[in-house]
Every structure is written in C-alpha cells, then in structure tokens.
Design a protein around this motif. Structure first.
Motif, PDB file in Angstrom:
ATOM      1  N   LEU A  63       0.848  -0.675   0.144  1.00  0.00           N
ATOM      2  CA  LEU A  63       0.182  -0.470   0.228  1.00  0.00           C
ATOM      3  C   LEU A  63       0.829   1.224  -0.489  1.00  0.00           C
ATOM      4  CD1 LEU A  63      -2.458  -0.584   2.890  1.00  0.00           C
ATOM      5  CD2 LEU A  63      -3.275  -0.829   0.083  1.00  0.00           C
ATOM      6  N   ALA A  64       1.799   1.688   1.095  1.00  0.00           N
ATOM      7  CA  ALA A  64       2.524   2.686   0.894  1.00  0.00           C
ATOM      8  C   ALA A  64       3.341   3.151   0.069  1.00  0.00           C
ATOM      9  CB  ALA A  64       3.773   2.083   2.487  1.00  0.00           C
ATOM     10  N   PRO A  65       3.721   2.064  -1.370  1.00  0.00           N
ATOM     11  CA  PRO A  65       4.007   2.042  -2.231  1.00  0.00           C
ATOM     12  C   PRO A  65       3.523   2.973  -3.424  1.00  0.00           C
ATOM     13  CG  PRO A  65       5.044   0.454  -2.371  1.00  0.00           C
ATOM     14  CD  PRO A  65       4.350   0.972  -0.837  1.00  0.00           C
ATOM     15  N   THR A  66       2.156   2.041  -3.426  1.00  0.00           N
ATOM     16  CA  THR A  66       0.993   2.382  -4.298  1.00  0.00           C
ATOM     17  C   THR A  66       0.828   3.941  -3.587  1.00  0.00           C
ATOM     18  OG1 THR A  66       0.357   0.608  -3.908  1.00  0.00           O
ATOM     19  CG2 THR A  66      -1.406   2.189  -4.794  1.00  0.00           C
ATOM     20  N   PHE A  67       0.461   4.661  -2.691  1.00  0.00           N
ATOM     21  CA  PHE A  67      -0.179   5.932  -2.042  1.00  0.00           C
ATOM     22  C   PHE A  67       0.979   6.909  -2.996  1.00  0.00           C
ATOM     23  CE2 PHE A  67      -1.526   4.081   1.733  1.00  0.00           C
ATOM     24  CZ  PHE A  67      -2.725   3.961   1.095  1.00  0.00           C
ATOM     25  N   THR A  68       2.584   6.588  -2.759  1.00  0.00           N
ATOM     26  CA  THR A  68       3.322   6.941  -3.137  1.00  0.00           C
ATOM     27  C   THR A  68       3.840   7.717  -4.998  1.00  0.00           C
ATOM     28  OG1 THR A  68       5.168   6.067  -3.370  1.00  0.00           O
ATOM     29  CG2 THR A  68       4.853   7.249  -1.228  1.00  0.00           C
ATOM     30  N   THR A  69       3.619   6.434  -5.294  1.00  0.00           N
ATOM     31  CA  THR A  69       3.069   6.076  -6.998  1.00  0.00           C
ATOM     32  C   THR A  69       1.792   7.610  -7.348  1.00  0.00           C
ATOM     33  OG1 THR A  69       4.696   3.827  -7.343  1.00  0.00           O
ATOM     34  CG2 THR A  69       2.683   4.947  -8.921  1.00  0.00           C
ATOM     35  N   ILE A  70       0.812   6.464  -6.901  1.00  0.00           N
ATOM     36  CA  ILE A  70      -0.036   7.722  -7.033  1.00  0.00           C
ATOM     37  C   ILE A  70       0.691   9.905  -6.711  1.00  0.00           C
ATOM     38  CG2 ILE A  70      -2.857   8.400  -6.186  1.00  0.00           C
ATOM     39  CD1 ILE A  70      -3.018   5.907  -4.967  1.00  0.00           C
TER      40      ILE A  70
END
Lengths: 131, 513
Positions: free
Chosen positions: B388-395
C-alpha cells in the motif's frame, strides 16, 4: 500470576545509580509518565501524566543489596510487587533490573509495561550526567 | 495539482463480507460500486493478523520483522518511516481519522501521543507520524482518544451503552449478550449519529472542509468496526434478523467433523478450541470456543454485517462530499482492512496465531482517480498490505521510498505477472506470560505454507500447507502428505530465503494492547 522483567546496563557506578533509584521521592524525575511522587513514611503516592493517583507501600529499601521494592495499592490489583535491583558489574558499570509481579495478569503489562522505557530514560539521564 | 487519496480501512473485516466479493449478508453498494469502477483484489494478504503490527506495516511499507512491531502492545517507534510523512513532504495535507493504533491504548502513564492528543483536546498532530491532523477513535467510548473524550463531554450517558471490551481483570471480556448470549455481543441503545462509524464520517467531512480546492490531500479514514465487540446501534438491528442468517461455509456444523479438522492442524488449534490454551491477549481469556453454538454464529454474523452496512453508508456520505467539492475525477479511493476474523470458521471466533483465509484473505479495492484512465479489473495474484505505501507514493507521483519493502499495487494480472507479484509473507510472534508462539507463512500462488518455530507448544517440526484451489476452506492440511513433500520443501526454502531484515534491537512489549 504474571511476572515481567526489564533490565539495562548503565555506564555509571552502582552507588551513583542507587543514589537515584533508592530515593523513592525522585522516581518521577526519571520514570516517563510520572509527574509527582510524595513519600510519607512507608507510603508513596505517585501521580501519573493522566492524573491517575497510584498509592503504593514501600516494602524494601535496602542500600546494602541496593534493592527497592514496593506494592501498588489499587482495588483492581490483587497482588503486586515492583522490584528494582541495582547490581554492580564493575566499578563504573551496573545492571539495573526492574521486575513486576502482578495479579491479575494483564495488569502486569498495564503497570509494568512502562518500566523498560523508564530504565532507558534512567540510563540516558545518568550517562548524560557523566558526559 | 495532483491526485488526492482517500484511504479507507476497517478493522478485522473478512473478505466475504462485501457484496463485490460474493458476500450475501451485508448490503455494500458503495464499496461494490468502487470495485466495479476500479480494481478488486482477490487475494490481498496481511503481513500480520493482529492490529498493531499490521497497521504498522501499512504506514511503514515494511514487514513486521523490519518495522519491529512484532505483537500488539509493542509501540511503533516514533521515528519509524511513514508514508504519510513522505506524502506530507511532497506537499500533501495529511490526516488520520479513526483508529490508528500504532501505540498502545492501555496507557495509564499517558506516554503515547495518540492518547495525549485526545486528552489535550487537540487534533493538531504537527507531523506526528507524518500527519497534520489526527482525530482518533477505537471500539467504544472508554479511554483517552478523541471519540471517547467527545462522548464524555457531550453524551456521557452513552459511555455505558457500549459493550465493556475488557473485564475487571483487564482481560478481553468473555461476557455474552444479545439473544444468544454470544461473547462480545451487546445491544447498544446509542443513537446512530453518536456511534463512532457515523461520527468518523462527520469528522472526515469536516476535515475535508478545511482544505482548499487545489490542495493535494491524503485522508486515512479508519473505521474501528466490524471488529468486536458486536454492539451496533440498536436502531439498526432490524436490518438483518439473525434467525435468517445461514451458517458460514467455513463453520462445520457437525462437532466431530469440526474437531477432526482441528486435530489435523498444529496442536494449539485444538488446545484453544478446548479452552486449555489462550496464547494471545486478543482472544477472551475466559471464553472456550467449543461452547460456540450455531445460533451464536448466526447472531454474530448478523451484527457484523450490520456494522459493515453502516460503514458502507458512512463512506457513501464522505464520497458525496468529495464530489460536492469537485474532486471526484482526481481522488483515488483505496478500501481495505488490517486483518480478518474467524466469525465461526472452524468453530472459532476472533483471531490469533492461525494463518488461514478467515484472517488472511482481506477485502482490497483500489478505485483509481478517473482522471488516471486506469481500466477496471480483477487481480487474482497475491498482493500484500506492504504494497500500500508504495502505491500511495506512486499515486502522488513520487518514487517509492527506499525503505519500503513492497511494490505499488498491480492494476491487472498482466501487470502483476510482469512485475513479479505472486508471493507474500505473513508472520506471527507472541509472548504472553511465558507462552511463546511463532509462525512464518508464505503465500505463493494457490499455496499457503506455514512453518512453526519452536515455542511453548511447538517443537519446530509442525506446519501447515494448503492448496487454496482445491481446498478453499483449508480443511486439509497437506504438511505431512508425502505427495506434497517436494512442494513443501521448496516453499519452506523460499520462505526462509525471503525473510526481511530484522529490526535491531528487538522492541519491547509495553502494554497488553
């Protein structure tokens, strides 16, 4: 009965550490979350940062063994012993052991869970005094 | 102006409690719509099946071994990495509204910031764990968090309406209620608008109202339900008559069959069922699973479903506000939970050191911002909450931070395949008054393999191996099946090869929870 134990090595002499640990009126100067300690004979009243009063009975304050032991006097605690031992390792170093024995079991962690953090604070404070 | 992120979590919610995942009991049209418009993950796996380690994984993007929160009661270090901090550094306004639980609740010395903020009557977090705004709640109205203080100040008569989560000895309460005397069930006369689910939606809407239209923002809306206690507002109980609730597929109604299934698993399963071992604080110490009745399972599932419906409706209100503010095209919505709940599977309730789908298969839905142009899909490959965390930064248009151990979630199975998804890790360590239990699990495609390290009840030889494709209920433990010996050996080797870097020094337990 639940029993938990926390310990720390402090780079100060056992006498230096005992000077603080063995003075029951100063625990709030090194135990995070305690804001006051009032001693009257063998009783001590701790006040926590949440305003909770913790009445205690001092059971042992032995400067020869360097052992301090107290009992928490709260209706929700059927049995409690808090014990702090300061054990000399060499002239400049000691081991401090903080034990909590308690019934009911979960209360050992509720009241004793903070003791490891407190020992770290004690170490920081005393070793900073040396630096 | 970038994409905004509405991150919605629940607590202890099963995969099959959502309509879009095949659930038949709770009506969840809002979440079902997000799934239809976005990406629905069919095998989202937590890295821990209890709250504090799992939530710490979500915020740090690290496995429990690495972030160090190895069981409930271990506080996440204040200087631990935080995806919220990374987003804040990138210019995002950040909030967490609801259940955080990176720090223990039981805090008589007032040592932890989550509790201090509520007592101080402030939401200004000043960057604590990367948040500008913290407005916190948990299961009920006791304690020092913001919701408890709000109830105390505005509706003190409601404090006693909730189920008493712990008993007089501070153990998780076993006392029963409702029509069936089920544990952790109580009829709660609280008005719906005072209940934490709706209160949190109100608070989120209010926080969104403080933002400028052009702000980038990350709002973690964290509902404490449907975690027990099962005490939704009494006014809502008419939604589902528990007498009409079918028994779950995972609940073997025949006692001898149920016990035979348990006996094929490592011994702590049966010991807990029989009431001879309670290895973790999260299960009521004085409740014996073998006493669970069919009707209790029905009533608990009914109340759980009602709580899921209330969450769905509360989320719907927040999404209406998002649209009213003109953000609808630019908001990513991610919905998930921290871990699952037995809810009757194997004749058990609650959670513990049991790595099966009841606790490990989570609802996860990512509805990308429509402006991103990502097509709806279903991802079958295993993914983890660590992703999830890398998903947020990617978004947010940022490169995932070097300390993150996962990867931005795949947008479809082709993406999952090309970027090497398909394997996740889950771990359990607990030490409660002399009882130590240690599990390491790998989910690889359709197989779940758990190794038990030596502890209080295990000698290190035990394990579990399930083929999810042929045995979706995990009734058949293949660990000792000679036909699966080679597969077991390969999975165990891969499990140990993939173990992440451990946190040093080992952190201490500072409270029961």
């Amino acid at each position: 009965m639940a029993s938990i134990r926390r310990e720390v090595v402090i780079e100060r002499s056992a006498d230096d550490v005992w000077a603080l640990v063995g003075d029951p009126a100063t625990i709030h100067t090194w135990f995070p979350g305690m804001t006051d300690a009032t001693v009257n004979g063998s009783t001590r009243l701790i006040t926590t940062a949440t305003g909770l009063p913790l009445p205690e009975t001092i059971l042992v304050n032995d400067p020869i063994q360097r052992r301090f032991q107290y009992r928490l006097d709260l209706p929700v605690v059927r049995y409690h012993r808090g014990t702090i031992d300061v054990i000399e390792l060499d002239r400049a170093r000691c081991l401090v052991v903080y034990s909590t024995d308690c019934e009911p079991d979960p209360m050992a962690l509720v009241v004793g869970g903070a003791t490891g953090n407190a020992l770290q604070a004690l170490k920081r404070q005393l070793e900073a005094d040396t630096a | 102006m970038g994409r905004k992120i509405l991150f919605v979590t629940t607590d202890q919610q099963r995969y099959d409690t959502l309509g879009c995942n095949g659930g038949k009991l709770a009506r969840t049209p809002v979440i079902d719509r997000l799934a239809a418009d976005g990406i629905r993950y069919e095998r989202a796996v937590p890295q821990s099946v209890v709250c504090m380690p799992s939530r710490s994984t979500i915020i740090t993007g690290q496995h429990p071994t690495t972030h160090g929160v190895w069981m409930n009661g271990v506080p996440l270090p204040v200087d631990a990495p935080s995806v919220a901090a990374a987003l804040r550094d990138a210019g995002y306004k950040t909030s967490l509204i609801g259940k955080a639980h990176f720090e223990p609740f039981m805090d008589p010395f007032g040592r932890f910031t989550e509790n201090q903020l509520g007592r101080a009557g402030t939401n200004a977090a000043n960057g604590h764990r990367g948040f500008d705004h913290l407005e916190l709640a948990t299961h009920g109205a006791n304690g020092m968090l913001h919701y408890a203080i709000w109830v105390l100040n505005h509706h003190p008569e409601a404090i006693g309406m909730f189920y008493p989560v712990v008993d007089g000895d501070m153990n998780v309460n076993a006392i029963g209620g409702g029509d069936t005397d089920a544990p952790q069930v109580k009829t709660n006369p609280i008005p719906r608008e005072w209940y934490h689910t709706d209160w949190l939606a109100d608070r989120a809407i209010e926080w969104l109202g403080t933002l400028d239209a052009t702000d980038d923002w990350f709002c973690w809306l964290s509902f404490p339900d449907p975690h027990h206690p099962w005490d939704p507002p009494e006014s809502e109980l008419g939604r589902i008559d528990w007498r009409d609730v079918p028994l779950p597929e995972g609940y073997p109604t025949d006692r001898s069959q149920r016990e035979a299934i348990l006996d094929a698993k490592p011994r702590h399963w049966r010991q807990w069922y029989d009431g001879t071992l309670v290895s973790n604080f999260e299960a009521p110490r004085h409740w014996v699973p073998a006493t669970l009745t069919d009707d209790q399972v029905r009533e608990i599932n009914a109340r759980n479903a009602i709580e899921c419906e209330l969450i769905d409706e509360a989320l719907g209100r927040v999404l209406v506000e998002v649209e009213r503010r003109g953000w609808a095209d630019d908001v990513d919505v991610i919905f998930t939970t921290d871990h699952g709940e037995f809810q009757g599977d194997f004749g058990l309730l609650f959670k513990g050191p049991y790595h099966v789908d009841a606790l490990m298969r989570l609802p996860l839905i990512w509805r990308p911002a429509p402006s991103a142009g990502i097509a709806p899909s279903v991802v079958t490959a295993p993914v983890g909450l660590v992703d999830l965390a890398p998903t947020f930064t990617t978004i947010a248009g940022q490169v995932p931070c070097e300390w993150m151990q996962g990867k931005a979630l795949p947008v479809d199975d082709s993406d999952a395949s090309s970027r090497g998804f398909g394997v996740t890790l889950t771990e359990w360590d607990s030490e409660l008054f002399g009882v130590g239990v240690y599990l390491r699990t790998i989910t690889h495609g359709d197989f779940v393999c758990t190794v038990y390290k030596p502890g209080h009840v295990h000698d290190g030889s035990e394990g579990e191996l399930y083929d999810l494709a042929s045995d979706p209920l995990q009734h058949r433990n293949l660990w000792d099946d000679p036909g699966y010996a080679a597969l077991r050996s390969d999975l165990v080797a891969e499990l140990w090869d993939r173990q992440p870097e451990p946190h040093r020094p080992r952190l201490q337990v500072e409270a029961p929870v």
